[in-house]
Scaffold this motif. Structure first.
Motif, PDB file in Angstrom:
ATOM      1  N   ILE A   8       0.880  -1.389   0.045  1.00 28.86           N
ATOM      2  CA  ILE A   8       0.178   0.334  -0.001  1.00 28.86           C
ATOM      3  C   ILE A   8       0.839   1.056   0.472  1.00 28.86           C
ATOM      4  CG2 ILE A   8      -1.524   1.226   0.606  1.00 28.86           C
ATOM      5  CD1 ILE A   8      -2.466  -1.302   2.625  1.00 28.86           C
ATOM      6  N   TRP A   9       1.053   2.087  -1.117  1.00 28.05           N
ATOM      7  CA  TRP A   9       1.661   2.967  -1.005  1.00 28.05           C
ATOM      8  C   TRP A   9       0.917   4.173  -1.451  1.00 28.05           C
ATOM      9  CZ3 TRP A   9       3.467   5.360  -5.940  1.00 28.05           C
ATOM     10  CH2 TRP A   9       2.895   5.052  -6.702  1.00 28.05           C
ATOM     11  N   GLY A  10       1.684   5.474  -1.165  1.00 27.59           N
ATOM     12  CA  GLY A  10       0.811   6.837  -1.770  1.00 27.59           C
ATOM     13  C   GLY A  10       1.463   8.133  -1.008  1.00 27.59           C
ATOM     14  N   GLY A  11       0.887   8.836  -1.006  1.00 26.82           N
ATOM     15  CA  GLY A  11       0.827  10.348  -0.269  1.00 26.82           C
ATOM     16  C   GLY A  11       1.397   9.912   0.667  1.00 26.82           C
ATOM     17  N   LYS A  12       1.966  10.425   1.848  1.00 24.79           N
ATOM     18  CA  LYS A  12       2.808  10.794   3.739  1.00 24.79           C
ATOM     19  C   LYS A  12       0.947  11.155   4.173  1.00 24.79           C
ATOM     20  CE  LYS A  12       5.005  15.255   3.496  1.00 24.79           C
ATOM     21  NZ  LYS A  12       3.572  16.278   4.165  1.00 24.79           N
ATOM     22  N   GLY A  13       0.813  10.683   5.249  1.00 24.83           N
ATOM     23  CA  GLY A  13      -0.188  11.175   6.118  1.00 24.83           C
ATOM     24  C   GLY A  13      -1.395  11.098   5.268  1.00 24.83           C
ATOM     25  N   GLN A  14      -1.902  10.312   4.824  1.00 23.33           N
ATOM     26  CA  GLN A  14      -3.130   9.320   3.827  1.00 23.33           C
ATOM     27  C   GLN A  14      -3.872   8.650   4.488  1.00 23.33           C
ATOM     28  OE1 GLN A  14      -3.742  11.473   1.622  1.00 23.33           O
ATOM     29  NE2 GLN A  14      -2.538  12.251   0.068  1.00 23.33           N
ATOM     30  N   GLY A  15      -3.465   8.636   5.924  1.00 25.30           N
ATOM     31  CA  GLY A  15      -4.288   6.954   6.443  1.00 25.30           C
ATOM     32  C   GLY A  15      -4.079   6.001   6.427  1.00 25.30           C
ATOM     33  N   LYS A  16      -2.792   6.264   5.598  1.00 23.21           N
ATOM     34  CA  LYS A  16      -2.456   4.150   4.832  1.00 23.21           C
ATOM     35  C   LYS A  16      -2.819   2.958   6.784  1.00 23.21           C
ATOM     36  CE  LYS A  16       1.106   5.379   3.290  1.00 23.21           C
ATOM     37  NZ  LYS A  16       0.623   7.048   3.152  1.00 23.21           N
ATOM     38  N   THR A  17      -1.976   3.688   7.278  1.00 23.45           N
ATOM     39  CA  THR A  17      -1.103   2.377   8.501  1.00 23.45           C
ATOM     40  C   THR A  17      -2.716   2.529   9.422  1.00 23.45           C
ATOM     41  OG1 THR A  17       0.751   2.641   8.177  1.00 23.45           O
ATOM     42  CG2 THR A  17       0.364   2.342  10.423  1.00 23.45           C
ATOM     43  N   PHE A  18      -3.341   2.898   9.281  1.00 26.60           N
ATOM     44  CA  PHE A  18      -4.783   3.913  10.530  1.00 26.60           C
ATOM     45  C   PHE A  18      -5.391   3.102   9.655  1.00 26.60           C
ATOM     46  CE2 PHE A  18      -8.549   5.993  12.296  1.00 26.60           C
ATOM     47  CZ  PHE A  18      -7.978   5.687  13.680  1.00 26.60           C
ATOM     48  N   GLN A  19      -5.858   3.043   8.330  1.00 27.45           N
ATOM     49  CA  GLN A  19      -7.355   2.283   7.906  1.00 27.45           C
ATOM     50  C   GLN A  19      -7.156   0.561   7.592  1.00 27.45           C
ATOM     51  OE1 GLN A  19      -9.975   3.503   5.663  1.00 27.45           O
ATOM     52  NE2 GLN A  19      -9.698   5.323   6.697  1.00 27.45           N
ATOM     53  N   THR A  20      -5.418   0.905   7.826  1.00 26.87           N
ATOM     54  CA  THR A  20      -5.295  -0.753   7.965  1.00 26.87           C
ATOM     55  C   THR A  20      -5.352  -1.415   9.243  1.00 26.87           C
ATOM     56  OG1 THR A  20      -3.547  -0.689   6.380  1.00 26.87           O
ATOM     57  CG2 THR A  20      -3.607  -2.634   7.438  1.00 26.87           C
ATOM     58  N   GLU A  21      -5.238  -0.777   9.930  1.00 25.10           N
ATOM     59  CA  GLU A  21      -5.358  -0.941  12.091  1.00 25.10           C
ATOM     60  C   GLU A  21      -6.610  -1.344  12.533  1.00 25.10           C
ATOM     61  OE1 GLU A  21      -3.018   1.419  14.211  1.00 25.10           O
ATOM     62  OE2 GLU A  21      -1.283   0.627  13.624  1.00 25.10           O
ATOM     63  N   LEU A  22      -8.002  -0.087  11.429  1.00 21.47           N
ATOM     64  CA  LEU A  22      -9.485   0.348  11.817  1.00 21.47           C
ATOM     65  C   LEU A  22      -9.715  -1.499  11.491  1.00 21.47           C
ATOM     66  CD1 LEU A  22     -10.867   3.686  10.988  1.00 21.47           C
ATOM     67  CD2 LEU A  22     -10.407   2.228  12.780  1.00 21.47           C
ATOM     68  N   ILE A  23      -9.381  -1.911   9.969  1.00 18.12           N
ATOM     69  CA  ILE A  23      -9.794  -3.418   8.737  1.00 18.12           C
ATOM     70  C   ILE A  23      -9.279  -4.902  10.161  1.00 18.12           C
ATOM     71  CG2 ILE A  23      -9.649  -4.503   6.761  1.00 18.12           C
ATOM     72  CD1 ILE A  23      -8.974  -2.213   5.646  1.00 18.12           C
ATOM     73  N   PHE A  24      -7.875  -4.117  10.476  1.00 20.85           N
ATOM     74  CA  PHE A  24      -7.368  -5.224  11.583  1.00 20.85           C
ATOM     75  C   PHE A  24      -9.293  -6.017  12.421  1.00 20.85           C
ATOM     76  CE2 PHE A  24      -2.903  -4.734  10.053  1.00 20.85           C
ATOM     77  CZ  PHE A  24      -3.150  -5.553   8.965  1.00 20.85           C
ATOM     78  N   GLN A  25      -9.591  -4.214  12.886  1.00 25.96           N
ATOM     79  CA  GLN A  25     -10.337  -4.515  14.350  1.00 25.96           C
ATOM     80  C   GLN A  25     -11.118  -5.256  14.144  1.00 25.96           C
ATOM     81  OE1 GLN A  25     -11.036  -1.103  15.884  1.00 25.96           O
ATOM     82  NE2 GLN A  25     -11.358  -1.561  18.089  1.00 25.96           N
ATOM     83  N   ALA A  26     -11.776  -4.819  12.642  1.00 26.58           N
ATOM     84  CA  ALA A  26     -12.762  -5.238  12.241  1.00 26.58           C
ATOM     85  C   ALA A  26     -12.888  -6.634  11.870  1.00 26.58           C
ATOM     86  CB  ALA A  26     -13.253  -4.085  11.121  1.00 26.58           C
ATOM     87  N   MET A  27     -12.117  -6.824  10.693  1.00 27.76           N
ATOM     88  CA  MET A  27     -11.804  -8.745  11.415  1.00 27.76           C
ATOM     89  C   MET A  27     -11.895  -9.945  12.280  1.00 27.76           C
ATOM     90  SD  MET A  27     -10.199  -8.807   7.629  1.00 27.76           S
ATOM     91  CE  MET A  27     -10.193  -9.928   7.333  1.00 27.76           C
ATOM     92  N   GLY A  28     -11.124  -8.824  13.008  1.00 27.18           N
ATOM     93  CA  GLY A  28     -10.565  -9.606  14.567  1.00 27.18           C
ATOM     94  C   GLY A  28      -9.073 -10.075  14.261  1.00 27.18           C
TER      95      GLY A  28
END
Length: 378
Positions: free
Chosen positions: A168-188
């Motif tokens: 997952i790549w893109g500009g700085k501060g676009q929420g790549k890590t945070f969005q991924t962690e939210l998905i981890f939490q939702a999926m268990g």
């Protein structure tokens, strides 16, 4: 003059030879045989005794008549030796634990387990209890991450080549890590998370071994806890990328080679022990984030090994995320749209910093009032 007893005298009357111990018995018996030739009865008795001793030694050494633990291979090594050589437990993170380390060195003021951080070191996975609240997850982002995780766990049912790594790549501060962690939490999902700072060490080969250990840890989560797990490396281009005149180290090469080998053989991962046929790990998906993957070694990011996803949130995604961000502050959606239109083409971290500055201004006002009131009392 010392008279040594004969072998027959020792057998027929052992009390007479009580000064002879088992330690020097062979010495005395050899001397007695040299001084006096034993009779036929004594020689037959000695042979019978030697055969009984050999039989007793063999029975003592063997655990069981039907046990295969002591079966020798072509090199003369038994199964226990082979099992210990193939084990990946180096027993270096045990600490001063009762029954393992000498009790003399186990302190009692901390309890029997003097290594108080042992349990914390064993927790290599990440949980997301701190993510409290109703956050917005972009549908496009969620589809890509969920599809990658599920596809890797059912790869044995598919007749296609499934890339092990999602980049997952893109500009700085676009929420790549945070969005991924939210998905981890939702999926268990209970992931094992690494950073780019762990991809370099003063010891050659240490980061590559660490990646394999973390990969096997995620596999143990799947096997022992029955949960989905994955390996996530944040900002991988900061650790493996080539920028200008930066130096390529041996550890960079080993890390790249380790990741490429994991993509090609995801179920055979060794951390230094000998290979054994039963040592099969689960296929664990790997997710990496970065800003510029063009700086990474090209064979690692090819399509067969890495599935690349460029994340650039749309205006609708930014509006929804910022709206959830300001929801507790009582700001309506129209006001959020006005904020986004006032500051266009900004990353998501800008709006988070903007919200933080509003709190800074409120805190400054409160403390200025308190300070002015105290000065008036003085």
């Amino acid at each position: 003059m010392i008279v040594f007893p004969t072998h027959a005298e020792f057998i027929t009357n052992p009390n007479r030879c009580s000064f002879i111990t088992s330690r020097n018995y062979k010495t005395f018996s050899s001397i007695s045989f040299c001084l006096k030739k034993p009779t036929s009865a004594s020689s037959s008795a000695s042979k019978e005794e030697e055969s009984n001793e050999k039989k007793n030694e063999s029975t003592k050494r063997k655990l069981s008549e039907q046990s295969s633990w002591e079966a020798k291979d072509s090199e003369g090594k038994d199964y226990l030796y082979k099992l210990g050589k193939e084990a990946d437990n180096m027993n270096i993170a045990v600490g001063a634990r009762a029954g393992i380390i000498d009790d003399l060195f186990v302190g009692k003021f901390l309890g029997t387990d003097a290594d108080i951080v042992f349990d914390y070191r064993q927790k290599a996975t990440r949980s997301f209890e701190y993510l409290q609240g109703d956050y917005y997850i972009a549908p496009t982002f969620m589809d890509k991450v969920v599809c990658h995780i599920v596809k890797n766990f059912i790869a044995h049912l598919l007749n296609v080549k499934v890339p092990l790594i999602l980049g997952i790549w893109g500009g700085k501060g676009q929420g790549k890590t945070f969005q991924t962690e939210l998905i981890f939490q939702a999926m268990g999902v209970e992931p094992v998370i690494m950073s780019a700072g762990e991809l370099e060490s003063d010891r050659a080969g240490e980061p590559g071994k660490l990646i394999r250990e973390r990969y096997r840890t995620a596999s143990q989560v799947v096997q022992n806890q029955g949960k989905m797990s994955c390996l996530m490396v944040n900002d991988i281009d900061a650790g493996l990328g080539r920028f200008g005149f930066t130096q390529m180290t041996v550890n960079n090469q080993i890390v790249v080679g380790t990741l490429m080998n994991l993509c090609d053989n995801p179920k055979r991962v060794s951390v230094g022990q000998d290979w054994r046929d039963s040592d099969i790990t689960h296929r664990i998906p790997i997710i990496v984030t970065g800003n510029d993957f063009s700086t990474i070694y090209a064979p690692l990011i090819r399509d067969g090994r890495m599935d690349k996803f460029y994340w650039q949130p749309t205006r609708e995604d930014i509006t929804n995320i910022v709206c959830r961000m300001y929801e507790k502050d009582g700001i309506s959606r129209d006001e959020v749209v006005s904020i986004v239109d006032t500051f266009p083409n900004q990353a998501l971290d800008f709006y988070g910093a903007l919200r933080s500055r509003t709190y800074d201004r409120s805190i400054s006002k409160v403390f200025c009032r308190l300070i002015s009131r105290d000065m008036c009392f003085c």
